[in-house]
Scaffold this active site. Structure first.
Site, PDB file in Angstrom:
ATOM      1  CG  ASN A  87      80.217 -62.055  40.728  1.00  0.00           C
ATOM      2  OD1 ASN A  87      79.884 -61.344  41.672  1.00  0.00           O
ATOM      3  ND2 ASN A  87      79.444 -62.258  39.674  1.00  0.00           N
TER       4      ASN A  87
ATOM      5  CG  ASP B 218      77.474 -62.313  35.512  1.00  0.00           C
ATOM      6  OD1 ASP B 218      76.371 -61.794  35.259  1.00  0.00           O
ATOM      7  OD2 ASP B 218      78.151 -62.033  36.510  1.00  0.00           O
TER       8      ASP B 218
ATOM      9  CG  HIS C 187      74.917 -64.541  38.218  1.00  0.00           C
ATOM     10  ND1 HIS C 187      74.661 -63.192  38.053  1.00  0.00           N
ATOM     11  CD2 HIS C 187      74.006 -65.200  37.468  1.00  0.00           C
ATOM     12  CE1 HIS C 187      73.632 -63.051  37.233  1.00  0.00           C
ATOM     13  NE2 HIS C 187      73.212 -64.256  36.864  1.00  0.00           N
TER      14      HIS C 187
ATOM     15  CB  SER D 185      76.903 -69.602  38.942  1.00  0.00           C
ATOM     16  OG  SER D 185      75.834 -70.206  38.266  1.00  0.00           O
TER      17      SER D 185
ATOM     18  CD  GLU E 167      72.738 -65.408  45.780  1.00  0.00           C
ATOM     19  OE1 GLU E 167      73.453 -64.469  46.136  1.00  0.00           O
ATOM     20  OE2 GLU E 167      71.613 -65.261  45.258  1.00  0.00           O
TER      21      GLU E 167
HETATM   22  C1  GRF Z   1      72.708 -61.491  45.661  1.00  0.00           C
HETATM   23  O1  GRF Z   1      71.541 -61.968  45.036  1.00  0.00           O
HETATM   24  C2  GRF Z   1      73.879 -61.875  44.806  1.00  0.00           C
HETATM   25  O2  GRF Z   1      73.697 -63.047  44.065  1.00  0.00           O
HETATM   26  C3  GRF Z   1      73.965 -60.764  43.845  1.00  0.00           C
HETATM   27  O3  GRF Z   1      73.606 -59.608  44.564  1.00  0.00           O
HETATM   28  C4  GRF Z   1      72.776 -59.973  45.662  1.00  0.00           C
HETATM   29  C5  GRF Z   1      73.448 -59.394  46.863  1.00  0.00           C
HETATM   30  O4  GRF Z   1      72.999 -59.855  48.011  1.00  0.00           O
HETATM   31  N1  GRF Z   1      75.305 -60.696  43.300  1.00  0.00           N
HETATM   32  P1  GRF Z   1      73.738 -59.447  49.385  1.00  0.00           P
HETATM   33  O5  GRF Z   1      74.139 -58.000  49.290  1.00  0.00           O
HETATM   34  O6  GRF Z   1      74.919 -60.339  49.524  1.00  0.00           O
HETATM   35  O7  GRF Z   1      72.688 -59.702  50.414  1.00  0.00           O
END
Ligand code: GRF
Length: 207
Positions: free
Chosen positions: A107, A150, A109, A141, A179
């Site tokens: 996952n 989480d 986060h 993360s 991310e």
């Molecule tokens: C991102 O901020 C991710 O960290 C969180 O949900 C959001 C999703 O973004 N888990 P996307 O759908 O990948 O654009």
């Protein structure tokens, strides 16, 4: 070749980052299946554009979360999935799901776990609380998913400065960029079997 299943609920920019990394030959894996719990999730459009089996499974068609998760497990097994990636997936996984894919669920986060995470911490709320608290750094993360929210072993984290001028929107944009870096990196490490799990800690074999 590691077969990857991706669960989404929204725009799918993390999914797109993964698709792009694989198409660029950076990851020894293949996304075989994308499942969304939201019919209108733009991530489904991204998956179909990349020629990936992308399906909507409607939670409303199931009497409870356990039955919904059982259907997810069934689909992932039909496609012989080795690694499940949660890319903006907002529903809780059942204990049976975690058991079925123990230490094979990753996952992303948008904060530095164990801060600003857990039930209810997703989307803009995370960045608002980072700003309200007066944090000087934040980040993202990537972690294995266990029975908690989480709480699984952390695989990668990356930080960025929080500037005085930052707003929720600017911070979300900056964190999203991170991310998009560390999620594909973590998937690459998994596919190359370079993440060594030791209890609640991971050790990365970088060479
Ligand atoms: C991102 O901020 C991710 O960290 C969180 O949900 C959001 C999703 O973004 N888990 P996307 O759908 O990948 O654009």
């Amino acid at each position: 070749m590691v077969k990857i299943g991706v669960l989404i609920s929204g725009g799918g920019t993390n999914l797109q980052a993964l698709i792009d990394s694989i198409e660029a030959g950076k990851i020894k894996g293949k996304i075989s299946l994308i499942i969304s719990n939201k019919e209108k999730a733009y991530g489904l459009v991204r998956g179909r554009a990349a020629g990936i089996e992308s399906i909507f499974i409607d939670p409303k068609k199931f009497k409870n979360s356990e039955d919904y998760n059982a259907r997810l497990i069934e689909s992932l097994r039909e496609w012989d999935i080795d690694l499940v990636v949660l890319a903006g997936y907002l529903k809780i996984l059942s204990k049976d799901f975690i058991k079925a894919f123990r230490n094979r669920i990753i996952n992303i986060h948008p904060a530095l776990i164990p801060s600003f995470c857990g039930n209810g911490y997703y989307g803009e709320r995370v960045h608002k609380e980072v700003l309200d608290y007066g944090c000087k750094v934040t980040g993202a993360s990537v972690h294995f998913v266990d029975e908690g929210t989480d709480t699984g072993p952390i695989i990668l984290q990356k930080t960025i400065e929080v500037e005085d001028s930052d707003t929720v929107e600017s911070l979300q944009r900056k964190v999203l960029e991170i991310e998009h870096e560390i999620l594909p990196e973590a998937v690459k490490l998994f596919c190359e079997n370079r993440i060594i799990l030791n209890g609640r800690k991971t050790k990365i074999n970088w060479e």
